[in-house]
Write a protein that holds these residues in place. Structure first.
Motif, mmCIF file in Angstrom:
data_model
loop_
_atom_site.group_PDB
_atom_site.id
_atom_site.type_symbol
_atom_site.label_atom_id
_atom_site.label_comp_id
_atom_site.label_asym_id
_atom_site.label_seq_id
_atom_site.Cartn_x
_atom_site.Cartn_y
_atom_site.Cartn_z
ATOM 1 N N LYS A 1 4.248 20.445 -1.752
ATOM 2 C CA LYS A 1 3.426 19.639 -1.134
ATOM 3 C C LYS A 1 3.674 18.831 0.129
ATOM 4 C CE LYS A 1 -0.200 19.799 -4.709
ATOM 5 N NZ LYS A 1 -1.086 18.841 -5.303
ATOM 6 N N GLU A 2 3.245 18.957 1.429
ATOM 7 C CA GLU A 2 3.611 17.778 2.155
ATOM 8 C C GLU A 2 3.127 16.528 1.887
ATOM 9 O OE1 GLU A 2 1.977 19.455 5.828
ATOM 10 O OE2 GLU A 2 3.346 21.337 5.912
ATOM 11 N N LEU A 3 3.635 15.487 2.521
ATOM 12 C CA LEU A 3 3.142 14.172 2.239
ATOM 13 C C LEU A 3 1.965 13.815 3.056
ATOM 14 C CD1 LEU A 3 6.487 12.085 3.091
ATOM 15 C CD2 LEU A 3 5.441 12.425 0.641
ATOM 16 N N PRO A 4 0.997 13.390 2.262
ATOM 17 C CA PRO A 4 -0.230 12.928 2.656
ATOM 18 C C PRO A 4 -0.111 12.069 3.808
ATOM 19 C CG PRO A 4 -0.297 12.649 0.310
ATOM 20 C CD PRO A 4 1.252 12.808 0.845
ATOM 21 N N PHE B 1 1.182 7.219 7.423
ATOM 22 C CA PHE B 1 0.413 6.064 8.311
ATOM 23 C C PHE B 1 0.827 4.739 7.811
ATOM 24 C CE2 PHE B 1 -2.974 3.302 8.784
ATOM 25 C CZ PHE B 1 -3.039 3.119 10.151
ATOM 26 N N THR B 2 1.086 4.491 6.449
ATOM 27 C CA THR B 2 1.315 3.460 5.955
ATOM 28 C C THR B 2 2.778 2.956 6.180
ATOM 29 O OG1 THR B 2 1.339 4.204 3.734
ATOM 30 C CG2 THR B 2 -0.679 3.233 4.327
ATOM 31 N N ALA B 3 3.535 4.085 5.996
ATOM 32 C CA ALA B 3 4.714 3.954 6.386
ATOM 33 C C ALA B 3 5.287 3.623 7.799
ATOM 34 C CB ALA B 3 5.810 5.160 5.917
ATOM 35 N N ILE C 1 0.882 -1.087 -0.037
ATOM 36 C CA ILE C 1 0.003 -0.016 -0.023
ATOM 37 C C ILE C 1 0.790 1.363 0.068
ATOM 38 C CG2 ILE C 1 -1.681 1.262 1.472
ATOM 39 C CD1 ILE C 1 -2.675 -1.357 2.319
ATOM 40 N N LEU C 2 2.040 1.211 0.659
ATOM 41 C CA LEU C 2 2.911 2.422 0.757
ATOM 42 C C LEU C 2 3.547 2.510 -0.610
ATOM 43 C CD1 LEU C 2 4.361 4.536 2.493
ATOM 44 C CD2 LEU C 2 6.291 2.652 3.005
ATOM 45 N N ILE C 3 3.941 1.761 -1.237
ATOM 46 C CA ILE C 3 4.542 1.714 -2.485
ATOM 47 C C ILE C 3 3.477 2.382 -3.491
ATOM 48 C CG2 ILE C 3 5.544 0.593 -4.432
ATOM 49 C CD1 ILE C 3 6.819 -1.455 -2.400
ATOM 50 N N PHE C 4 2.229 1.931 -3.283
ATOM 51 C CA PHE C 4 1.515 2.214 -4.363
ATOM 52 C C PHE C 4 0.933 3.768 -4.003
ATOM 53 C CE2 PHE C 4 -3.091 2.985 -5.362
ATOM 54 C CZ PHE C 4 -2.951 3.063 -6.727
ATOM 55 N N GLU C 5 0.887 4.148 -2.884
ATOM 56 C CA GLU C 5 0.546 5.448 -2.522
ATOM 57 C C GLU C 5 1.709 6.530 -2.797
ATOM 58 O OE1 GLU C 5 -2.091 7.418 -0.292
ATOM 59 O OE2 GLU C 5 -3.115 5.959 -1.774
ATOM 60 N N TRP C 6 2.785 6.065 -2.718
ATOM 61 C CA TRP C 6 3.888 6.828 -2.990
ATOM 62 C C TRP C 6 4.117 6.982 -4.405
ATOM 63 C CZ3 TRP C 6 6.920 10.345 -0.883
ATOM 64 C CH2 TRP C 6 8.411 10.598 -1.751
ATOM 65 N N TRP C 7 3.937 5.967 -5.242
ATOM 66 C CA TRP C 7 3.792 6.310 -6.803
ATOM 67 C C TRP C 7 2.781 7.037 -7.253
ATOM 68 C CZ3 TRP C 7 -0.128 4.649 -9.971
ATOM 69 C CH2 TRP C 7 0.147 4.733 -11.303
ATOM 70 N N TYR C 8 1.617 6.787 -6.697
ATOM 71 C CA TYR C 8 0.568 7.669 -7.096
ATOM 72 C C TYR C 8 0.576 9.099 -6.705
ATOM 73 C CZ TYR C 8 -4.432 8.553 -8.073
ATOM 74 O OH TYR C 8 -5.697 9.013 -8.732
#
Length: 548
Positions: free
Chosen positions: A481-484, A489-491, A71-78
Motif C-alpha cells: 500500500k502506498e502512503l495515504p 501532507f502532515t509530514a 497528527i503525523l505520529i497518530f496517522e502513521w501509527w493508525y
C-alpha cells in the motif's frame, strides 16, 4: 455633474470653528465626498502587523509544527496498525454521506454482471479461515516458546477459533448422557487453561475419556514423547467408543450425531499420533499412518491430511510419491493451498535448478524444462505472494498460528516454517526462486481487478492476518500500500513549519520582514475588493454598514 450644494454660514462655522466666515473654503459636493477613510483597512492591517514581535512568529510556527507533528505520529501509527488513514476513513465514513456521496460498498449498481458476482463470491470464500494442518502442540511447543521468550505466540482470536473447532469436533447434543463427556463439554468452553486441564483430570477419574486425553496431550505435557503416550491412551478409548457408536448409528439422529463425533475424535487422534512420529524422527512410520488414515476415512478432507503426507514424503525425498499425491489433489475442482502450489514448483525446479544460471539463460534463452519451472514458480507466487520472502530469508519467521488464511501471510508462515528445509535440500532451487519470483507481478494486471491464473487477490487478507498473528510480527501486505495522502501532507506541513520556527528563532528581524510582506501580499486581493466595493456602494449605505 451634479451641482454643488451650498450650506448656510452657521453650518460652515460649526464644521470649521477655527476659520473665519470670510476665509472658509467652499465644501466639496456630497457626491464626491470620501467614505470614512475607506474603513481604515490598510492602515489597520499595517498597524496590526507592526505590533507583532518575532516571538509571536516563533510561537506561531512552533505550535503549528507541534500540532502537525502529533497528527503525523497518530496517522502513521493508525496506518501501521489498521492499514488505512484515520482522516480518510472518517472522511469517507462520516463526511461523504453528509455531502451527498455514495458509499462504494453499497449495492447501488443493480446491473452487476454475473462475472463480477462470481468474483466477489470467490473473494469471500478465499477469506475463510482454515485450521492449520501442521499446527503445533500448545504444551510441548507453543508454551516452551513463551517460557523462553516471554512472548505469546498465539492471539486470542486464534485460540477462540480453536475452542470453536474443539466444540464442533469433540462434542454433541447427547454428551449429557455420559458424565465424563458432559464435563469435557464444559472444559472446551473454558478460557482458563488450568481450568480446562483440571476438568480433564476430573473426567478421567470417572472413566477413560478420549477427549480428556486429547486435551492433556495438547496443553499439559511439555514434550512430544509424553504427548504421544497420552494420544495412545486416547486411541484405545476412542476406538472403543467408535465401535459402539458405529453399531448404533442407524438407530436415530442422536446415535448418528454420536457416531459423527466419535469419528472426528478417532481421526484427530490418529493424525496427531502420525505427527508425533514425524516430529520424533520416525518419518516412514508417520507416512504409513497417514496413508492408512486417508484410506480408512477418504471423505474427511477437512483435516487436509494430504498436506501432512506431502511434508513427510519430502523429508524422505520420495519425490515420485510426492508427484503422485499432487496429481490427485492439485485438481482444478479442489481448493488450492500454498503447500500444493509451492511443492509443485519445487518439483519442477528440482529438474533444472542445479544447472540454472541467469547469465546463461539470458544469452541462450530458457529451455522447455526451465520455462515450465519458471511458470510453476509464477503460479505459486500468484497464489501466495508472501512466501518467497520467507523462503529467501528476507523476513524472519515466527511460530505458525493454529489457523491460517489461504493466500495470506499466516499461510506463508505456516508453509515456510515446515518446508524451508526441503527447498534448501534441493540444490539451486532457492537461487531459481530468487531470480524469477518477482517476474510474477509483471504478469498480474494492476490494479488487481483480475487475476492471471487464479481469482483476483482478496482484499480481506491483511485484516484477518492481523487478527491471527501476534503483535510483534510485522504482517506482510500485498499489494504494497502506498502512503495515504494525509500522512504525506502532515509530514510536509510539519517539516515546513518546523523550518519556519527555526529560521524565525535564528533570524527574527529578517523573518519578521518576510512575514509582513507575505501577509500584505496575502491581503492585497482583499484590499482591492474592499476598494472596489467602497467605490460602487453609496457613501451613506457604506457608512451604515461600517457602523454595523
Amino acid at each position: 455633474m451634479t451641482p454643488a450644494v451650498s450650506l448656510p454660514a452657521h453650518h460652515r462655522l460649526s464644521l470649521y470653528p477655527s476659520l473665519s466666515p470670510s476665509l472658509s473654503p467652499p465644501l466639496p459636493p456630497l457626491t464626491t465626498a470620501p467614505g470614512p477613510a475607506m474603513f481604515g483597512t490598510e492602515s489597520s492591517l499595517s498597524m496590526f502587523l507592526n505590533t507583532l514581535t518575532p516571538k509571536f512568529y516563533v510561537a506561531l510556527t512552533g505550535t503549528s509544527s507541534l500540532i502537525s507533528g502529533l497528527i503525523l505520529i497518530f496517522e502513521w501509527w493508525y496506518f501501521r496498525k489498521y492499514g488505512t488513514s484515520f482522516i480518510e476513513q472518517v472522511s469517507v465514513s462520516h463526511l461523504r454521506p453528509l455531502l451527498g456521496g455514495v458509499d462504494s460498498s453499497s449495492p447501488s449498481n443493480s446491473t452487476t454482471s454475473n462475472g463480477d458476482t462470481d468474483s466477489n463470491r470467490q473473494n469471500v470464500s478465499e477469506c475463510k479461515v482454515w485450521r492449520n494442518p501442521l499446527n503445533l502442540f500448545r504444551g510441548a511447543e507453543y508454551n516452551r516458546y513463551t517460557w523462553v521468550t516471554g512472548r505469546e505466540p498465539l492471539t486470542y482470536y486464534d485460540m477462540n477459533l480453536s475452542a470453536q473447532d474443539h466444540q464442533t469436533f469433540f462434542t454433541c447434543d447427547s454428551d449429557h448422557l455420559r458424565p465424563a463427556d458432559a464435563i469435557m463439554q464444559k472444559a472446551w468452553r473454558e478460557r482458563n487453561p488450568q481450568a480446562r486441564i483440571s476438568a480433564a483430570h476430573e473426567a478421567l477419574e470417572l472413566e477413560d475419556c478420549a477427549t480428556a486425553y486429547i486435551l492433556l496431550a495438547e496443553e499439559e505435557v511439555t514434550t512430544i514423547v509424553e504427548a504421544e503416550k497420552l494420544f495412545k491412551q486416547a486411541l484405545k478409548a476412542g476406538e472403543g467408543c467408535y465401535r459402539r457408536s458405529q453399531q448404533l448409528q442407524h438407530h436415530g439422529a442422536q446415535y448418528e450425531a454420536q457416531h459423527r463425533r466419535d469419528t472426528n475424535v478417532l481421526v484427530y487422534i490418529k493424525r496427531r499420533l502420525a505427527m508425533c512420529s514425524r516430529k520424533l524422527g520416525r518419518t516412514r512410520e508417520a507416512v504409513k499412518m497417514m496413508r492408512d488414515l486417508m484410506k480408512e476415512f477418504p471423505l474427511l478432507s477437512m483435516f487436509n491430511i494430504h498436506e501432512n503426507l506431502l511434508e513427510a514424503l519430502l523429508e524422505l525425498q520420495a519425490y515420485a510419491d510426492v508427484q503422485a499425491v499432487l496429481a490427485k489433489y492439485d485438481d482444478i475442482s479442489l481448493p488450492k493451498s500454498a503447500t500444493i502450489c509451492y511443492t509443485a514448483a519445487l518439483l519442477k525446479a528440482r529438474g533444472v535448478s542445479d544447472k540454472f544460471s541467469p547469465e546463461a539463460a539470458s544469452r541462450r534463452g530458457l529451455s522447455t524444462a526451465e520455462m515450465n519451472a519458471v511458470e510453476a514458480i509464477h503460479r505459486a507466487v500468484e497464489f501466495n505472494p508472501h512466501v518467497p520472502k520467507y523462503l529467501l530469508e528476507m523476513k524472519s519467521l515466527i511460530l505458525p498460528p493454529e489457523h491460517i488464511l489461504k493466500r495470506g501471510d499466516s499461510e506463508a508462515l505456516a508453509y515456510t516454517f515446515f518446508h524451508l528445509q526441503h527447498w534448501k535440500r534441493v540444490e539451486g532451487a532457492l537461487n531459481l526462486l530468487h531470480c524469477t519470483w518477482e517476474g510474477t507481478f509483471r504478469m498480474i494486471p494492476y490494479p488487481l481487478e483480475k487475476g492471471h491464473l487464479f481469482y483476483p487477490y482478496p482484499i480481506c487478507t491483511e485484516t484477518a492476518d492481523r487478527e491471527l498473528l501476534p503483535m510483534f510480527h510485522e504482517v506482510s501486505v500485498y499489494p504494497k500500500k502506498e502512503l495515504p495522502f494525509f500522512i504525506l501532507f502532515t509530514a510536509g506541513l510539519c517539516s515546513f513549519t518546523a523550518m519556519l520556527a527555526l529560521l524565525t528563532h535564528q533570524f527574527p528581524e529578517l523573518m519578521g520582514v518576510f512575514a509582513k510582506a507575505f501577509l500584505s501580499t496575502l491581503f492585497a486581493p482583499l484590499n482591492f475588493i474592499m476598494e472596489k466595493v467602497e467605490s460602487v456602494l453609496p457613501s451613506s449605505l457604506w457608512h451604515q454598514l461600517t457602523r454595523i
